[in-house]
Every structure is written in C-alpha cells, then in structure tokens.
Design a protein around this motif. Structure first.
Motif, PDB file in Angstrom:
ATOM      1  N   THR A 136       0.883  -1.327  -0.132  1.00 57.33           N
ATOM      2  CA  THR A 136       0.101   0.331   0.670  1.00 57.33           C
ATOM      3  C   THR A 136       0.537   1.370   0.390  1.00 57.33           C
ATOM      4  OG1 THR A 136      -1.526   1.306   1.175  1.00 57.33           O
ATOM      5  CG2 THR A 136      -0.377  -0.015   2.241  1.00 57.33           C
ATOM      6  N   TRP A 137       1.074   2.326  -0.725  1.00 59.00           N
ATOM      7  CA  TRP A 137       0.871   3.706  -0.825  1.00 59.00           C
ATOM      8  C   TRP A 137       0.900   4.338   0.263  1.00 59.00           C
ATOM      9  CZ3 TRP A 137      -1.061   8.201  -0.733  1.00 59.00           C
ATOM     10  CH2 TRP A 137      -0.820   9.285  -1.170  1.00 59.00           C
ATOM     11  N   VAL A 173       0.847  -6.473   5.071  1.00 55.14           N
ATOM     12  CA  VAL A 173      -0.028  -5.292   4.571  1.00 55.14           C
ATOM     13  C   VAL A 173       1.663  -4.949   5.068  1.00 55.14           C
ATOM     14  CG1 VAL A 173      -0.795  -2.932   5.131  1.00 55.14           C
ATOM     15  CG2 VAL A 173      -2.040  -4.886   5.037  1.00 55.14           C
ATOM     16  N   TYR A 174       1.681  -4.315   4.046  1.00 54.42           N
ATOM     17  CA  TYR A 174       3.213  -3.359   3.873  1.00 54.42           C
ATOM     18  C   TYR A 174       3.346  -1.987   2.604  1.00 54.42           C
ATOM     19  CZ  TYR A 174       8.764  -3.164   3.189  1.00 54.42           C
ATOM     20  OH  TYR A 174       9.532  -3.657   3.412  1.00 54.42           O
ATOM     21  N   ALA A 175       3.293  -1.196   3.832  1.00 59.87           N
ATOM     22  CA  ALA A 175       3.625   0.270   3.254  1.00 59.87           C
ATOM     23  C   ALA A 175       4.937   0.853   3.185  1.00 59.87           C
ATOM     24  CB  ALA A 175       2.789   1.288   5.097  1.00 59.87           C
ATOM     25  N   LYS A 176       4.465   1.566   2.191  1.00 64.43           N
ATOM     26  CA  LYS A 176       5.634   2.349   1.596  1.00 64.43           C
ATOM     27  C   LYS A 176       5.006   3.871   0.932  1.00 64.43           C
ATOM     28  CE  LYS A 176      10.160   3.478   1.390  1.00 64.43           C
ATOM     29  NZ  LYS A 176       9.794   4.790   1.084  1.00 64.43           N
ATOM     30  N   SER A 177       5.517   4.463   1.199  1.00 68.12           N
ATOM     31  CA  SER A 177       5.005   5.821   0.438  1.00 68.12           C
ATOM     32  C   SER A 177       6.143   6.229  -0.955  1.00 68.12           C
ATOM     33  CB  SER A 177       5.569   7.419   1.274  1.00 68.12           C
ATOM     34  OG  SER A 177       4.990   9.094   0.426  1.00 68.12           O
ATOM     35  N   TRP A 178       5.518   6.655  -2.281  1.00 66.31           N
ATOM     36  CA  TRP A 178       6.058   7.010  -3.002  1.00 66.31           C
ATOM     37  C   TRP A 178       5.946   8.002  -4.438  1.00 66.31           C
ATOM     38  CZ3 TRP A 178       3.995   2.593  -2.212  1.00 66.31           C
ATOM     39  CH2 TRP A 178       2.810   1.787  -3.812  1.00 66.31           C
ATOM     40  N   GLY A 179       6.978   8.581  -4.973  1.00 66.68           N
ATOM     41  CA  GLY A 179       6.282  10.225  -5.440  1.00 66.68           C
ATOM     42  C   GLY A 179       5.841   9.364  -6.571  1.00 66.68           C
ATOM     43  N   ALA A 180       5.129   9.998  -7.672  1.00 69.81           N
ATOM     44  CA  ALA A 180       4.295   9.796  -8.453  1.00 69.81           C
ATOM     45  C   ALA A 180       5.100   9.847  -9.884  1.00 69.81           C
ATOM     46  CB  ALA A 180       2.238  10.003  -8.913  1.00 69.81           C
ATOM     47  N   LEU A 181       5.701   8.737 -11.005  1.00 70.47           N
ATOM     48  CA  LEU A 181       6.533   9.073 -11.936  1.00 70.47           C
ATOM     49  C   LEU A 181       5.908  10.204 -12.662  1.00 70.47           C
ATOM     50  CD1 LEU A 181       7.452   5.458 -12.564  1.00 70.47           C
ATOM     51  CD2 LEU A 181       8.400   7.090 -11.020  1.00 70.47           C
ATOM     52  N   PRO A 182       4.406   9.881 -12.935  1.00 69.68           N
ATOM     53  CA  PRO A 182       4.315  10.880 -14.211  1.00 69.68           C
ATOM     54  C   PRO A 182       4.917  12.614 -13.749  1.00 69.68           C
ATOM     55  CG  PRO A 182       2.559   9.360 -14.171  1.00 69.68           C
ATOM     56  CD  PRO A 182       3.068   9.168 -12.724  1.00 69.68           C
ATOM     57  N   TYR A 183       4.448  12.665 -12.030  1.00 73.51           N
ATOM     58  CA  TYR A 183       4.905  13.987 -11.739  1.00 73.51           C
ATOM     59  C   TYR A 183       6.763  13.946 -11.359  1.00 73.51           C
ATOM     60  CZ  TYR A 183       0.170  14.484 -11.753  1.00 73.51           C
ATOM     61  OH  TYR A 183      -1.216  15.158 -11.866  1.00 73.51           O
ATOM     62  N   PHE A 184       7.434  13.146 -11.391  1.00 71.59           N
ATOM     63  CA  PHE A 184       8.974  12.837 -11.951  1.00 71.59           C
ATOM     64  C   PHE A 184       9.498  14.309 -12.087  1.00 71.59           C
ATOM     65  CE2 PHE A 184      13.429  11.294 -11.116  1.00 71.59           C
ATOM     66  CZ  PHE A 184      12.521  10.143  -9.762  1.00 71.59           C
ATOM     67  N   GLY A 185      10.139  15.069 -10.942  1.00 73.00           N
ATOM     68  CA  GLY A 185      11.285  16.464 -10.487  1.00 73.00           C
ATOM     69  C   GLY A 185      10.143  17.274 -11.068  1.00 73.00           C
ATOM     70  N   GLN A 186       8.782  17.117 -11.012  1.00 78.25           N
ATOM     71  CA  GLN A 186       7.601  18.607 -11.037  1.00 78.25           C
ATOM     72  C   GLN A 186       6.910  18.218  -9.903  1.00 78.25           C
ATOM     73  OE1 GLN A 186       5.691  18.963 -14.894  1.00 78.25           O
ATOM     74  NE2 GLN A 186       7.226  17.098 -15.696  1.00 78.25           N
TER      75      GLN A 186
END
Length: 335
Positions: A174-175, A247-260
C-alpha cells in the motif's frame, strides 16, 4: 566463470533466492563465522543510512571481514559517471578509475545511490550502480538505488518466519502519504520479491499515477506467473485490505510528476487517509504489518499499528544483518 554481482533479485532464480534465505536463517541462529576472514568490503554511501550501514559493517565484522565506509563528495572525492565527460566541474575522478582501484584494494564493493528526482527517464537507467558493476573486477552489491534487493531478502525472511510457505498468501503493498515525494525503490523491490515468492499481490495506490514503473510491473506479472501467484492493481482500500495476510506500507512519488513535485503535491495531500491504522488492519485475515523503516509515525502508520503484536518491522530490520551476511558470503569466493 563470469563475475556475479547482487544488483537486483531479478538476476537470481527462485532457487538461488531460497538458498540465500536459508543461509540467512543459519546466520541468524549462529551469527559468527569466518566466511569473510581476511576479506574486505568498501561501502560507498552517496546518501544517508542507518540500518544499511550498521548491518553491513557489523555483518562483515561478524564474519571476520573488514568494512571501509566512504561517502563520495564528503570524505572521498566526488565521482564522475558520464562517459566522455570533460571534467571541468565539481567531480575529481572518474568511475573508471574509482571502481578499478577499489577492486585492487577490496574483495567486495557495495553502493547506495538514490535517484536525483529530476528526470525518471534518466534515473531509471540506474547509472551509478551499473557503472560500478561495469568497471569493477570484484562483485558489486546494491545497497539501494532504484531497487533495494537487500531489503527484499530481509522482508521475505521475516514473512517466512511468521507465515511459513508464502505461496498464495494475500499481500498488500500500500502507498501511504508522506510530506515529501520519495524513491520508488522499496516499492519496486517489495513488488518483485512478493511476486517471486508466489504471493497474491495487490498494489494499492490512490490513483493510476502511483502505479510503479512498467519495468517492475511487467517483472511482477512474470514472477507471479512463474511462481503460482498473482498481481493486480487496486485503488479501493477496503477491497485491498480484506482478507490480507500481509500489509506492507511505503510512500513513493508519482512517476508522471517526477521532478515536478509541486504539481503532484495536491494529490498526495488529498490522500492522507491511506495511513495504515487499526480499522484497516481489522479488515485483514489476522494480517501482519511491516515497513522498511524509517517510518514517520502517525503519518504512514499509527502508533497503535506500529506497537501491535502483528507489526514485524523490527524483525525485518534485524534480518538485514543476516541476509547481507548471506549475500556477502555467497559472493566472496569470486573476488
């Protein structure tokens, strides 16, 4: 025999992964040995670390070896990685020299180098770790770049310790919200190892923007097919958690907005409810919870979840020490 590196678990068969996990379990029962006696490992940290540095240094020591810790750009010269570069900037030496010289000194080289978070088309090439592997004449270990294979092994070992055979166990990756856009490395790796273990994997995220890079999604589908599991994407919290064993939790950035990231921020801010809490865990089938750490309490998961008996994050963190011993011991004979 061709030089073997440990850059990604996708380079290793299921049987080889199982063998590493079995050796890690042996080291957990009997931590000391002489597998690295007279050997040395260079640990290069381009980014901060606590568990990774501590577990690798101690792991080498426990097995009779010696670890040298270097931080390029801080206590070691900044390194250039571009081929044909005119080095008139901040970098002082080229990877072609660094990797080959270190190979004359040590028996293993381990590297931690996060993405630059500016252009995913560049970062996804994983240039730093691949350059070390290209020029080094000793085995190279990935201590986290755009994947985190050592974390994968520790995670898999912890799950096996609590659940036994992982085949067909329902696994939810899960994000979760975080005030900053983070690396996708652990999410990529969790997807890879859970599918390689034959689990029924659900990638839970707020919107399609948070689906992982197609390279890892495709590898996940192939792993699942080869090992008797499955992989699907869900944006429905209740459906995903229902009946889950892990349940494994992790946060990550959305690739379509990478660098933005300012454009992505409102989406993250609107999905703070993805936090792992007691109500969500109550939907599981007596499910385990884990996280790679570090974890911001009451942001990614609540205090109640982190302090619950079903939280195995500390077990997973401990297992970093044991699995990394197994990896180093498996590679040391090549140096």
């Amino acid at each position: 025999m061709a030089l073997r590196h440990f850059l990604t678990t996708q380079d290793y068969s299921r049987a080889e992964i199982d063998a590493l996990l079995e050796q890690a379990a042996v080291f957990k029962r009997s931590p000391r040995g002489q597998h690295l006696a007279g050997k040395s490992v260079a640990l290069l940290f381009f980014n901060p670390s606590m568990r990774t540095r501590t577990s690798f240094e101690l792991g080498a020591f426990h097995l009779g070896g010696h670890a040298i810790v270097l931080s390029p750009g801080k206590d070691a010269w900044p390194i250039e990685f571009e081929v044909g570069s005119v080095m008139d900037g901040d970098t002082e030496e080229h990877i072609a020299e660094v990797a080959r010289v270190l190979s004359r000194y040590v028996d293993l080289i381990a590297v931690r180098a996060f993405p630059k978070f500016q252009d995913w088309s560049v970062d996804r090439q994983d240039k730093v770790i691949k350059a070390f592997a290209q020029y080094a004449t000793v085995p190279v270990i990935n201590m986290e770049t755009i994947t985190h294979p050592c974390q994968e092994l520790a995670h898999a070992l912890a799950m096996r310790e609590h659940l036994g055979d992982l085949t067909k166990k329902k696994y939810v990756l899960t994000w979760t919200y975080h005030p900053k856009p983070l690396n996708t490395a652990v999410a990529n790796s969790a997807l890879l190892i859970a599918t390689k273990m034959g689990m029924d994997v659900t990638l839970l995220c707020p919107t399609p923007d948070y689906v992982l890079d197609e390279r890892y999604m495709q590898a996940g589908y192939e792993n699942a097919q080869a090992n008797g599991g499955s992989l699907k994407v869900s944006h429905d919290i209740e459906e995903a958690y229902s009946g889950a064993h892990v349940v494994y939790a992790k946060s990550w950035g959305a690739l379509p907005y990478f660098g933005q990231w300012e454009q992505e921020k409102p989406i993250r801010e609107a999905n703070k409810h993805f936090i792992v809490d007691e109500a969500k865990m109550a939907l599981t089938d007596h499910g385990l919870f884990s996280h790679c750490l570090p974890l911001r309490r009451n942001i990614k998961a609540t205090d109640a979840v982190m302090d619950a008996p079903y939280c195995i994050a500390i077990d997973e963190a401990e297992n970093r020490l044991h699995v990394q011993k197994a990896v180093m011991a498996s590679l040391i004979g090549q140096g």
